[in-house]
Write a protein that holds these residues in place. Sequence first.
Motif, mmCIF file in Angstrom:
data_model
loop_
_atom_site.group_PDB
_atom_site.id
_atom_site.type_symbol
_atom_site.label_atom_id
_atom_site.label_comp_id
_atom_site.label_asym_id
_atom_site.label_seq_id
_atom_site.Cartn_x
_atom_site.Cartn_y
_atom_site.Cartn_z
ATOM 1 N N ASP A 122 0.870 -1.166 0.000
ATOM 2 C CA ASP A 122 0.000 0.000 0.000
ATOM 3 C C ASP A 122 0.913 1.224 0.000
ATOM 4 O O ASP A 122 1.539 1.535 1.017
ATOM 5 C CB ASP A 122 -0.885 -0.047 1.263
ATOM 6 C CG ASP A 122 -1.733 1.192 1.402
ATOM 7 O OD1 ASP A 122 -1.609 2.102 0.559
ATOM 8 O OD2 ASP A 122 -2.519 1.241 2.367
ATOM 9 N N LYS A 123 1.014 1.873 -1.162
ATOM 10 C CA LYS A 123 1.983 2.965 -1.331
ATOM 11 C C LYS A 123 1.681 4.153 -0.413
ATOM 12 O O LYS A 123 2.561 4.946 -0.111
ATOM 13 C CB LYS A 123 1.981 3.459 -2.786
ATOM 14 C CG LYS A 123 2.799 2.583 -3.731
ATOM 15 C CD LYS A 123 4.289 2.912 -3.696
ATOM 16 C CE LYS A 123 4.804 3.393 -5.037
ATOM 17 N NZ LYS A 123 6.256 3.550 -5.083
ATOM 18 N N GLU A 124 0.416 4.276 0.004
ATOM 19 C CA GLU A 124 0.021 5.438 0.812
ATOM 20 C C GLU A 124 0.463 5.300 2.275
ATOM 21 O O GLU A 124 0.607 6.282 2.975
ATOM 22 C CB GLU A 124 -1.510 5.628 0.806
ATOM 23 C CG GLU A 124 -2.136 5.693 -0.583
ATOM 24 C CD GLU A 124 -1.488 6.780 -1.434
ATOM 25 O OE1 GLU A 124 -1.299 7.892 -0.916
ATOM 26 O OE2 GLU A 124 -1.143 6.482 -2.590
ATOM 27 N N THR A 125 0.610 4.057 2.755
ATOM 28 C CA THR A 125 0.886 3.843 4.171
ATOM 29 C C THR A 125 2.258 3.195 4.327
ATOM 30 O O THR A 125 2.500 2.129 3.769
ATOM 31 C CB THR A 125 -0.188 2.911 4.789
ATOM 32 O OG1 THR A 125 -1.439 3.216 4.192
ATOM 33 C CG2 THR A 125 -0.276 3.070 6.289
ATOM 34 N N PRO A 126 3.174 3.846 5.082
ATOM 35 C CA PRO A 126 4.527 3.300 5.202
ATOM 36 C C PRO A 126 4.537 1.844 5.691
ATOM 37 O O PRO A 126 3.756 1.486 6.588
ATOM 38 C CB PRO A 126 5.195 4.218 6.233
ATOM 39 C CG PRO A 126 4.405 5.476 6.213
ATOM 40 C CD PRO A 126 3.006 5.102 5.818
ATOM 41 N N GLU A 127 5.394 1.055 5.090
ATOM 42 C CA GLU A 127 5.649 -0.332 5.524
ATOM 43 C C GLU A 127 4.375 -1.151 5.661
ATOM 44 O O GLU A 127 4.188 -1.852 6.657
ATOM 45 C CB GLU A 127 6.409 -0.337 6.845
ATOM 46 C CG GLU A 127 7.679 0.491 6.775
ATOM 47 C CD GLU A 127 8.900 -0.233 7.275
ATOM 48 O OE1 GLU A 127 8.765 -1.136 8.103
ATOM 49 O OE2 GLU A 127 9.991 0.100 6.802
ATOM 50 N N THR A 128 3.498 -1.041 4.678
ATOM 51 C CA THR A 128 2.249 -1.794 4.734
ATOM 52 C C THR A 128 2.106 -2.656 3.491
ATOM 53 O O THR A 128 2.173 -2.157 2.361
ATOM 54 C CB THR A 128 1.036 -0.842 4.844
ATOM 55 O OG1 THR A 128 1.271 0.037 5.946
ATOM 56 C CG2 THR A 128 -0.247 -1.618 5.080
ATOM 57 N N VAL A 129 1.935 -3.949 3.722
ATOM 58 C CA VAL A 129 1.694 -4.885 2.611
ATOM 59 C C VAL A 129 0.243 -4.728 2.182
ATOM 60 O O VAL A 129 -0.645 -4.550 3.018
ATOM 61 C CB VAL A 129 1.965 -6.332 3.093
ATOM 62 C CG1 VAL A 129 1.530 -7.343 2.040
ATOM 63 C CG2 VAL A 129 3.440 -6.517 3.425
ATOM 64 N N ASP A 130 -0.016 -4.750 0.872
ATOM 65 C CA ASP A 130 -1.389 -4.800 0.379
ATOM 66 C C ASP A 130 -1.778 -6.281 0.371
ATOM 67 O O ASP A 130 -1.474 -7.021 -0.566
ATOM 68 C CB ASP A 130 -1.463 -4.182 -1.028
ATOM 69 C CG ASP A 130 -2.895 -4.128 -1.554
ATOM 70 O OD1 ASP A 130 -3.714 -4.976 -1.142
ATOM 71 O OD2 ASP A 130 -3.178 -3.242 -2.377
ATOM 72 N N ASP A 131 -2.421 -6.686 1.475
ATOM 73 C CA ASP A 131 -2.684 -8.116 1.690
ATOM 74 C C ASP A 131 -3.433 -8.768 0.540
ATOM 75 O O ASP A 131 -3.085 -9.862 0.099
ATOM 76 C CB ASP A 131 -3.499 -8.313 2.980
ATOM 77 C CG ASP A 131 -2.604 -8.283 4.202
ATOM 78 O OD1 ASP A 131 -1.467 -8.784 4.106
ATOM 79 O OD2 ASP A 131 -3.028 -7.749 5.241
#
Length: 245
Positions: A14-23
């Motif tokens: 998820d490009k909008e949220t740091p260090e977040t995988v787009d599950d």
Amino acid sequence: MTTILKLGGSVITDKETPETVDDDALGRAVDAVAESDVSGLVLVHGAGSFGHHYADKHGVTPSNGSRDAAGIWAIHDSMRRLNDEVVRRLQEADVPALPVHPLSVGARDADSTLSLAADSTATMLAEGFVPVLHGDVIAQIDAGATIISGDELVAHLAREVDADRVGLCSTVPGVYDESGAVVPRITDLDDVADALGGAETTDVTGGMAAKVRALLELGAPASIFGPDVLDGFLAGHSVGTVVDG
Ligand code: IPE
């Protein structure tokens, strides 16, 4: 038959949220790989919302190195955590994935030429595993450590493992022509020079032109496509834009 597939960072995070995988997106990509019967697969993934932030923070780029071990490790650690997640999800889907961390198996010489201990990737392949590499930091002679992108790894590995097919799965469905339609096939940069020169964002333009130029020199057909046709690519179909020099 050897296939190299790069999953762009923006496809799986998820490009909008740091260090977040787009599950969900990662799940769809993992399912496409698990359900395909492709043998001889090497995976490479980018950074998306991992890695880039630390690279910016510590001023490290592909051409600007750093000798700050803590900063270099922060970049690598972020990419390694994303890689852990990709490998874990693949293994859960019964794909025999194993990590290969470029920082630990590669280096660049002073003129930036990359060398990778490709026997690691090649032996994994020969033994039926799916090596999973990632954009990373890498030690470079006289520069400390610099960034290595997933695209650069793909280009290097295509030669090292003598790939038959290369796929770059990103958030765009291919290379667009001037009218906004996806160009099905590029055999020469002149085919699309006007379209690539005419796009609105300089950054994206440079990115795509550089990408196409590198792909034309691969010695294997390379496809640029979006996530919805990943299964088609893995089934051997022509999808998106095929770049074949
Ligand atoms: C960047 O890799 C690696 C780091 C910033 C450490 P990529 O350039 O391949 O990543 P994406 O696919 O564009 O996000």
